[in-house]
Structure formats: C-alpha cells, structure tokens
Scaffold this motif. Structure first.
Motif, PDB file in Angstrom:
ATOM      1  N   ASP A 335       0.840  -1.196   0.000  1.00  0.00           N
ATOM      2  CA  ASP A 335       0.000   0.000   0.000  1.00  0.00           C
ATOM      3  C   ASP A 335       0.878   1.250   0.000  1.00  0.00           C
ATOM      4  O   ASP A 335       1.920   1.304   0.655  1.00  0.00           O
ATOM      5  N   GLN A 336       0.441   2.254  -0.762  1.00  0.00           N
ATOM      6  CA  GLN A 336       1.162   3.521  -0.819  1.00  0.00           C
ATOM      7  C   GLN A 336       0.253   4.622  -0.287  1.00  0.00           C
ATOM      8  O   GLN A 336      -0.969   4.482  -0.252  1.00  0.00           O
ATOM      9  N   ARG A 337       0.867   5.715   0.080  1.00  0.00           N
ATOM     10  CA  ARG A 337       0.099   6.861   0.574  1.00  0.00           C
ATOM     11  C   ARG A 337       0.752   8.137   0.079  1.00  0.00           C
ATOM     12  O   ARG A 337       1.961   8.159  -0.226  1.00  0.00           O
ATOM     13  N   PRO A 338      -0.006   9.233  -0.013  1.00  0.00           N
ATOM     14  CA  PRO A 338       0.562  10.472  -0.549  1.00  0.00           C
ATOM     15  C   PRO A 338       1.386  11.224   0.492  1.00  0.00           C
ATOM     16  O   PRO A 338       1.001  11.326   1.663  1.00  0.00           O
ATOM     17  N   PRO A 360       5.487   2.954   2.445  1.00  0.00           N
ATOM     18  CA  PRO A 360       5.873   3.375   3.800  1.00  0.00           C
ATOM     19  C   PRO A 360       7.385   3.544   3.912  1.00  0.00           C
ATOM     20  O   PRO A 360       8.153   2.673   3.507  1.00  0.00           O
ATOM     21  N   LEU A 361       7.809   4.687   4.424  1.00  0.00           N
ATOM     22  CA  LEU A 361       9.228   4.981   4.610  1.00  0.00           C
ATOM     23  C   LEU A 361       9.448   5.480   6.027  1.00  0.00           C
ATOM     24  O   LEU A 361       8.527   6.007   6.666  1.00  0.00           O
ATOM     25  N   ALA A 362      10.691   5.331   6.490  1.00  0.00           N
ATOM     26  CA  ALA A 362      11.031   5.751   7.842  1.00  0.00           C
ATOM     27  C   ALA A 362      12.340   6.518   7.808  1.00  0.00           C
ATOM     28  O   ALA A 362      13.095   6.483   6.819  1.00  0.00           O
ATOM     29  N   ALA A 363      12.606   7.234   8.888  1.00  0.00           N
ATOM     30  CA  ALA A 363      13.871   7.960   9.002  1.00  0.00           C
ATOM     31  C   ALA A 363      15.027   6.994   8.761  1.00  0.00           C
ATOM     32  O   ALA A 363      15.045   5.876   9.272  1.00  0.00           O
ATOM     33  N   GLY A 364      15.990   7.454   7.955  1.00  0.00           N
ATOM     34  CA  GLY A 364      17.145   6.634   7.630  1.00  0.00           C
ATOM     35  C   GLY A 364      17.034   5.911   6.305  1.00  0.00           C
ATOM     36  O   GLY A 364      18.055   5.449   5.764  1.00  0.00           O
TER      37      GLY A 364
END
Length: 421
Positions: A335-338, A360-364
């Motif tokens: 799933d992707q989100r804007p 979904p992405l996170a710091a780093g």
C-alpha cells in the motif's frame, strides 16, 4: 534506457549497490553511470551515420571534468556558453577545433580567450556581438569562424523558461532579417561566415517543432548561398527531451531525430552539428538522499529529506517532475500513501513533490531521484551554507568520487574579512 536497476531488492548503479556508495560518502550525493553516458552519446552518432556530422555535448547540462573527459575520449565536441566552460572543455582534453562557443552574452575577454586558444566557431547571437567579435579578431590579427543564430519563431511547446526559438525570446536574430545581417557579416573584417545556427529550446517531446525550424533553415541556406555565402555547416542545436516520468509516453528517439535531420537538410551537402546535453546526461544520473523525518501534518504528511532545493533546484524553478524511488525495492502490492516530499531549506519552495504516492518509509531510508544527471549538480548552490554534494562516477563494479563534499571550514575560509573587522 539507463543502468540503474534493482538487484535482489536493492537499487544498483551498474554493478555497484547504491547503499554501498551512501555508506562510503554519506548523503545526499549524485551518482552517474559511465555505461549510460557512453550509450547515449553513441545513439546520436549512430543516428547521424551517413552524413557529415559533429556531435558537440552541451556541457551546461553537466560539466564535471570526469564526465567531460569521458565524452571527449569518445570523440565528442563541446558546446560551451562561457569562458569557464571553455576552460573546462580544454582541460578535459577536447580539441579546440571541436569546441563551439554559444551564448547570448559573450564578453570581449571570452572572445579573446577562445580566439587565442582555438575554437571551431562562434555562434553569434546579435549584431552588436558580431561587431565586437570583428574588432577583437582584427586586433589579434586572426579570423573568427562564425555562424549566426537565427530565431525561426517556432513554438517548441516546452516549458516557457527553456523555450528559445520564439520571437519574444532573447536568443538569435529574427530569421526575416538574416539576409541583411549575413551581408554585414561578410563585410566585417576578421570574420568568416561558415554556417547557420538554430536552437529552439530544451526538453522537446515531439519532432514537429524541430521540423518547422529545420525546414526554415534549409530554405535560408539556399537563399544565402544564392547571395554568395559559403554555408557549409548547419548547427541545429539540441533540445531532445527525456522521459522524466515513467508514466508518460516516451519522447522521440535519437534515431527518429536523426532521420528527421536527414529528411530536412540531408540534400544540402553540409556538415551537421548537433548539441545534445540533457539526453546524454539526464538519465545517466541519480540524486540519492536520506529521509530525515516522516512528519504528520494538518491534512498532509511530509517526507523530509537531507537533499534540498540548493542541491536540485529544477522542481522549485520549473515545477519539474522526477520519479522518486526507494533504494530498497518495494514489494508488489504494498500500500502507498501520498506525501509532500520536501527538503530542510527554510523556503516553502523547497518542495520536490506534492501528494506523491510513496510506500511506507522511515527515518534513515534512502530514496533516489531518477533522471537527475542533467541540470542538477551544475545548478546547485551553497544556500543556507549547505555544502555542494559529492558527485560519483560508476563504471562496472567500481565507483569514484569525482567531486568531494567541502567541509564547513573550507566553505567559511573562502570568505575574506576586511582589515577593519
């Protein structure tokens, strides 16, 4: 086509993992593919096979010495627009007889520099420039080979800031006045007319504007020859676009562009010069950057990156689009989100994309801006006292730093305090 592909779920530049480069040099950085640069130059040479031609790389797209040296080694000429670019071309080993000096505001010092060092031709943009060049060449006791850039009043159907062939643009002389301007050029001492120059803009994604311009130039060639001018070169400029978004239809191929050139001017017995820049360098480069924060906002979320508008100004300046991909490949069906994708510079304009669907992405996490090899590093600045970021060149399984990140001390120590402080 480029040579940035996922292998075992990780983005690579040729045979080098992007994450490996990030570990070695830190982020953000630019990385260029030797194989892509070579391939794109050869596409143009192959497209013009069968007619006398010179391919001069428009080095304003990317003027790193390693990139220039690589292309000069393949036989490329250089299209330069300043004294600094001329010096870079010479330092990279480009023969002076393959250097075309373009630009609307050449100074007398730049003219003298090129005349003393050697130059293939000056693409003259105005009558005042032509008269100044005549005087400089006469004072040096040499002859300056020239083409005159004509403005064909053709709509390139590109972004208004990179269109150059309409009557309201600052470039060239109106094609309707070409006969009288060429007549003056023939009378002026120190000048030798060798051809005609035209360039209608950058990032063109259809061939029709080129055809309109080139057929006008072909007609002008016949007219000027009838007036007694020895028109033996046609500099047809550059401007062929690249696919910045994988969702868009692909621009014309160099093979189609070459076929159009042959159809328009192939019967004129001239040497054809072209000056591609973006298509050679654009898809040969990535901007790699790291997520600093994922921020939840009022009605929108933000990916805050360690790259900023000073590193890649095209989105802020032109509203330009770049595909942005995670360095670790996203699993199918994720799933992707804007997100609004932004940098840390204190400007609201420091925004790369709005409401861009991302996994979904996170710091780093690392992300890569595609098609960043042209008009990226060359337009960068040290705004907010942010160091110019490294440039990396990859060849097969090797990579090398071809411009290092300066330290803060190096940046600060370039400033000179006056004696009263």
């Amino acid at each position: 086509m480029d040579h940035f592909l996922y292998r075992n779920g990780h983005l690579h530049a040729e045979d080098v993992a992007i994450a490996e480069i990030a570990e070695a040099v830190g982020t953000p950085f630019y990385v260029y593919s030797t194989a892509t640069l070579e391939r794109h130059y050869r596409l143009f040479k192959d497209a013009l096979e069968g007619i006398d031609n010179t391919v001069c790389y428009a080095m304003k797209a990317n003027s790193n010495q390693a990139v220039l040296t690589l292309l000069a080694g393949l036989g490329a000429g250089m299209d330069v627009v300043s004294g600094g670019e001329y010096a870079r071309a010479i330092a990279a080993g480009c023969p002076p007889e393959k250097i075309v000096f373009s630009g609307v505001g050449k100074t007398r010092a730049e003219m003298e520099m090129a005349l003393r060092g050697g130059v293939r031709q000056f693409n003259v943009e105005s009558e005042p420039e032509m008269r100044a060049l005549s005087q400089v060449a006469s004072d040096l006791g040499v002859t300056a080979p020239i083409t005159i850039r004509v403005n064909p009043d053709v709509d390139a159907r590109t972004h208004e800031k990179i269109a150059t062939g309409k009557s309201e643009n600052k470039f060239g002389i109106p094609i309707a006045r070409a006969v009288e301007v060429y007549a003056e050029a023939a009378r002026l001492p120190g000048l030798e007319v060798v051809g005609i120059d035209v360039h209608i803009g950058s990032q063109l994604v259809e061939l029709e504007p080129f055809e309109q311009a080139y057929r006008k130039v072909a007609d002008l060639t016949r007219t000027l020859r009838a007036e007694g001018h020895d028109i033996r070169r046609l500099d047809l400029g550059g401007g062929l676009g690249i696919p910045y978004a994988r969702s868009n239809s692909a621009p014309p191929l160099p093979t189609e562009y070459g076929a159009l050139i042959k159809a328009c001017v192939g019967d004129l017995d001239v040497e054809v010069e072209i000056e591609p820049g973006r298509l050679i360098a654009g898809n040969a480069g990535l901007l790699v950057t790291q997520v600093i924060y994922v921020k939840e906002g009022e009605g929108r979320d933000f990916l805050i990156l360690d790259a900023a508008m000073n590193d890649l100004i095209r989105p802020a300046m032109y509203g330009a689009y770049h595909d942005i991909d995670p360095v670790v490949e996203t699993s199918p069906g994720t799933d992707q989100r804007p997100y609004d994708i932004v940098g840390p510079v204190c400007e609201s304009g420091d925004t790369f994309a709005r409401a861009r669907d991302m996994p979904p992405l996170a710091a780093g996490d690392l992300v890569a801006f595609r098609s960043a090899g042209a008009y990226g590093a060359v337009m960068a600045s040290e705004y907010n006292t942010r160091p110019l970021i490294p440039e990396i060149l990859v060849k097969d399984d090797q990579f090398a730093v071809i411009r290092a990140r300066p330290t803060f001390d190096e940046m600060i120590n370039r400033d000179i305090l006056p004696k009263w402080l």
